[in-house]
Each structure stands twice: as structure tokens, then as C-alpha cells.
Design an enzyme around this catalytic site. Structure first.
Site, PDB file in Angstrom:
ATOM      1  N   HIS A 190       0.837  -1.200   0.000  1.00 21.54           N
ATOM      2  CA  HIS A 190       0.000   0.000   0.000  1.00 21.54           C
ATOM      3  C   HIS A 190       0.879   1.261   0.000  1.00 21.54           C
ATOM      4  O   HIS A 190       0.611   2.216  -0.725  1.00 21.54           O
ATOM      5  CB  HIS A 190      -0.880   0.055   1.261  1.00 21.54           C
ATOM      6  CG  HIS A 190      -1.878  -1.051   1.401  1.00 21.54           C
ATOM      7  ND1 HIS A 190      -1.913  -1.892   2.490  1.00 21.54           N
ATOM      8  CD2 HIS A 190      -2.892  -1.455   0.594  1.00 21.54           C
ATOM      9  CE1 HIS A 190      -2.912  -2.755   2.366  1.00 21.54           C
ATOM     10  NE2 HIS A 190      -3.522  -2.517   1.215  1.00 21.54           N
ATOM     11  N   LYS A 226     -17.687  -7.073   6.539  1.00 23.05           N
ATOM     12  CA  LYS A 226     -16.364  -7.654   6.296  1.00 23.05           C
ATOM     13  C   LYS A 226     -15.606  -7.661   7.623  1.00 23.05           C
ATOM     14  O   LYS A 226     -15.398  -6.605   8.230  1.00 23.05           O
ATOM     15  CB  LYS A 226     -15.618  -6.793   5.266  1.00 23.05           C
ATOM     16  CG  LYS A 226     -14.455  -7.490   4.604  1.00 23.05           C
ATOM     17  CD  LYS A 226     -13.988  -6.708   3.383  1.00 23.05           C
ATOM     18  CE  LYS A 226     -12.640  -7.210   2.903  1.00 23.05           C
ATOM     19  NZ  LYS A 226     -12.176  -6.499   1.719  1.00 23.05           N
ATOM     20  N   ARG A 233      -2.030  -6.225  -8.436  1.00 27.35           N
ATOM     21  CA  ARG A 233      -0.877  -7.085  -8.151  1.00 27.35           C
ATOM     22  C   ARG A 233      -0.784  -8.161  -9.215  1.00 27.35           C
ATOM     23  O   ARG A 233       0.044  -8.123 -10.102  1.00 27.35           O
ATOM     24  CB  ARG A 233      -1.023  -7.737  -6.764  1.00 27.35           C
ATOM     25  CG  ARG A 233      -0.777  -6.798  -5.637  1.00 27.35           C
ATOM     26  CD  ARG A 233      -1.374  -7.273  -4.356  1.00 27.35           C
ATOM     27  NE  ARG A 233      -2.833  -7.185  -4.374  1.00 27.35           N
ATOM     28  CZ  ARG A 233      -3.594  -7.331  -3.341  1.00 27.35           C
ATOM     29  NH1 ARG A 233      -3.072  -7.615  -2.184  1.00 27.35           N
ATOM     30  NH2 ARG A 233      -4.900  -7.212  -3.430  1.00 27.35           N
ATOM     31  N   SER A 240      -2.443  -7.788   2.892  1.00 24.64           N
ATOM     32  CA  SER A 240      -2.641  -7.691   4.346  1.00 24.64           C
ATOM     33  C   SER A 240      -2.930  -9.080   4.915  1.00 24.64           C
ATOM     34  O   SER A 240      -2.450  -9.420   6.009  1.00 24.64           O
ATOM     35  CB  SER A 240      -3.822  -6.765   4.656  1.00 24.64           C
ATOM     36  OG  SER A 240      -3.590  -5.474   4.170  1.00 24.64           O
TER      37      SER A 240
HETATM   38  P1  ADP Z   1      -9.622  -4.090  -0.538  1.00 23.89           P
HETATM   39  O1  ADP Z   1     -10.328  -4.931   0.492  1.00 23.89           O
HETATM   40  O2  ADP Z   1     -10.403  -2.905  -1.009  1.00 23.89           O
HETATM   41  O3  ADP Z   1      -8.996  -4.854  -1.676  1.00 23.89           O
HETATM   42  P2  ADP Z   1      -6.944  -3.733   0.459  1.00 23.89           P
HETATM   43  O4  ADP Z   1      -6.511  -2.973   1.666  1.00 23.89           O
HETATM   44  O5  ADP Z   1      -6.657  -5.186   0.434  1.00 23.89           O
HETATM   45  O6  ADP Z   1      -8.471  -3.406   0.306  1.00 23.89           O
HETATM   46  O7  ADP Z   1      -6.316  -3.074  -0.834  1.00 23.89           O
HETATM   47  C1  ADP Z   1      -6.531  -1.721  -1.163  1.00 23.89           C
HETATM   48  C2  ADP Z   1      -5.944  -1.470  -2.532  1.00 23.89           C
HETATM   49  O8  ADP Z   1      -4.535  -1.646  -2.467  1.00 23.89           O
HETATM   50  C3  ADP Z   1      -6.434  -2.431  -3.616  1.00 23.89           C
HETATM   51  O9  ADP Z   1      -6.520  -1.719  -4.835  1.00 23.89           O
HETATM   52  C4  ADP Z   1      -5.338  -3.470  -3.689  1.00 23.89           C
HETATM   53  O10 ADP Z   1      -5.276  -4.077  -4.969  1.00 23.89           O
HETATM   54  C5  ADP Z   1      -4.127  -2.589  -3.437  1.00 23.89           C
HETATM   55  N1  ADP Z   1      -3.005  -3.356  -2.898  1.00 23.89           N
HETATM   56  C6  ADP Z   1      -2.963  -4.131  -1.808  1.00 23.89           C
HETATM   57  N2  ADP Z   1      -1.744  -4.696  -1.637  1.00 23.89           N
HETATM   58  C7  ADP Z   1      -0.989  -4.265  -2.694  1.00 23.89           C
HETATM   59  C8  ADP Z   1       0.342  -4.511  -3.145  1.00 23.89           C
HETATM   60  N3  ADP Z   1       1.141  -5.359  -2.509  1.00 23.89           N
HETATM   61  N4  ADP Z   1       0.748  -3.901  -4.259  1.00 23.89           N
HETATM   62  C9  ADP Z   1      -0.097  -3.087  -4.933  1.00 23.89           C
HETATM   63  N5  ADP Z   1      -1.353  -2.825  -4.594  1.00 23.89           N
HETATM   64  C10 ADP Z   1      -1.806  -3.400  -3.483  1.00 23.89           C
END
Ligand code: ADP
Length: 160
Positions: A16, A40, A89, A127
């Protein structure tokens, strides 16, 4: 120009933060919008997720942290912002992200979703995987900043 980067951030990872840093260099203002979704299940409360984001983004003066619930398009309108950032990703992210982007565009025609491809170093990072490794006592310093590492260790101290 202003952009919203929405997500769960449960908790924030270097994946992130990589996207946040790159957005902060491209946009005048970046609003990180933490999704408050009671359906969620999250490990960290919205307040805890916001506190970790505030701490880990404090060096970016044009980054704001906020929270929202309900429709992202309604939230974006309330912020006078029509640019959404999402991270991609792997190919597995693509189908869901494309569906969301199309639905959001249909409900709010001005809205544009911009995808940022993850840095190769973070492409595998989520995460969920960080929580799992931490739960089993594994090393997570290379995935998250120290403050997040400590918060995870605290959560799992003595089991859940
Ligand atoms: P959500 O539940 O909305 O997917 P996340 O916190 O998992 O929330 O992710 C928020 C955003 O960050 C999403 O667009 C996700 O694809 C992106 N994201 C999460 N981890 C990574 C990473 N390692 N590299 C790039 N983007 C990421």
C-alpha cells in the site's frame, strides 16, 4: 488534482505504502479512504487502521486519511473527487477490479478508476498474508513498518 485511494488497509503494508508514495508524487492531494464495512470482518478497528496509516504516511503532507461506508461513488461525490486509485498485483485482482470500475463508472459517469501496477518487489504482498505469517510468529519486518509489526504482535499476543 485530487485522488481517492480506497481500501480495507487491515493493516497497511509496504505494498500500500508504495502505491501511496507514488500517488503522492503525482497528485496534489491523495485521500486514503478506509472502508468501514460491518459485513467484512477485520482484525483492526477502523480507528486502529486510521492511526497506523497516519503514522506511516506522516512524511507526505499532501496525504489525508479518512473513512467511508456505503457506496464509494457517493463518498467520492461528497469529496468533489472523481479519480479513484486501485493497485493491481496479479491477474487475479483484475476481474474484480474491472467489474468494480465499470459499476462505479455506470453509477457516476465522471468517475475514472486509475490502476497502478505494484512494484515487482511487493507484487505478492497482501494484508491477509502478513496477518497469517504474524499469527504463526513469522518474521514480518520486510512486509510492514515497525509500528504495524508491533500492532500485529500485540493483537496476536496470547492468541485471538
Ligand atoms: P480491498 O479490500 O479494497 O482490496 P486492500 O486494503 O486489500 O483493500 O487493498 C486496497 C488497494 O490496495 C487495492 O486496490 C489493492 O489491490 C491494493 N493493494 C494491496 N496490496 C498491494 C500490493 N502489494 N501492491 C499493490 N497494490 C496493493
Amino acid at each position: 488534482m485530487k485522488a481517492i485511494y480506497p481500501g480495507s488497509f487491515d493493516p497497511v503494508t509496504y505494498g500500500h505504502l508504495d502505491i501511496i508514495e507514488r500517488c503522492a508524487n503525482k497528485f496534489d492531494t491523495v485521500i486514503i479512504a478506509v472502508l468501514n464495512n460491518i459485513q467484512k470482518q477485520s482484525l483492526f478497528s477502523v480507528e486502529e487502521r486510521i492511526a497506523l496509516l497516519k503514522e506511516t504516511t506522516k512524511d507526505f503532507p499532501n496525504v489525508e486519511i479518512d473513512t467511508f461506508s456505503g457506496l464509494l461513488t457517493e463518498y467520492a461525490k461528497s469529496k468533489n473527487c472523481s479519480t479513484i486509485i486501485r493497485g493491481l498485483r496479479a491477474v487475479s485482482d483484475f476481474e474484480y477490479e474491472m467489474q468494480m470500475a465499470l459499476v462505479n463508472k455506470k453509477t457516476y459517469n465522471d468517475m475514472e478508476t486509475l490502476f497502478m501496477v505494484s512494484n515487482a518487489e511487493h507484487v505478492y504482498l497482501s494484508s491477509s498474508i502478513v496477518k497469517e505469517v504474524s499469527y504463526y510468529g513469522g518474521e514480518i519486518a520486510c512486509f510492514v513498518p515497525k509500528v504495524v509489526e508491533d500492532a500485529l504482535t500485540n493483537k496476536f499476543k496470547g492468541g485471538l
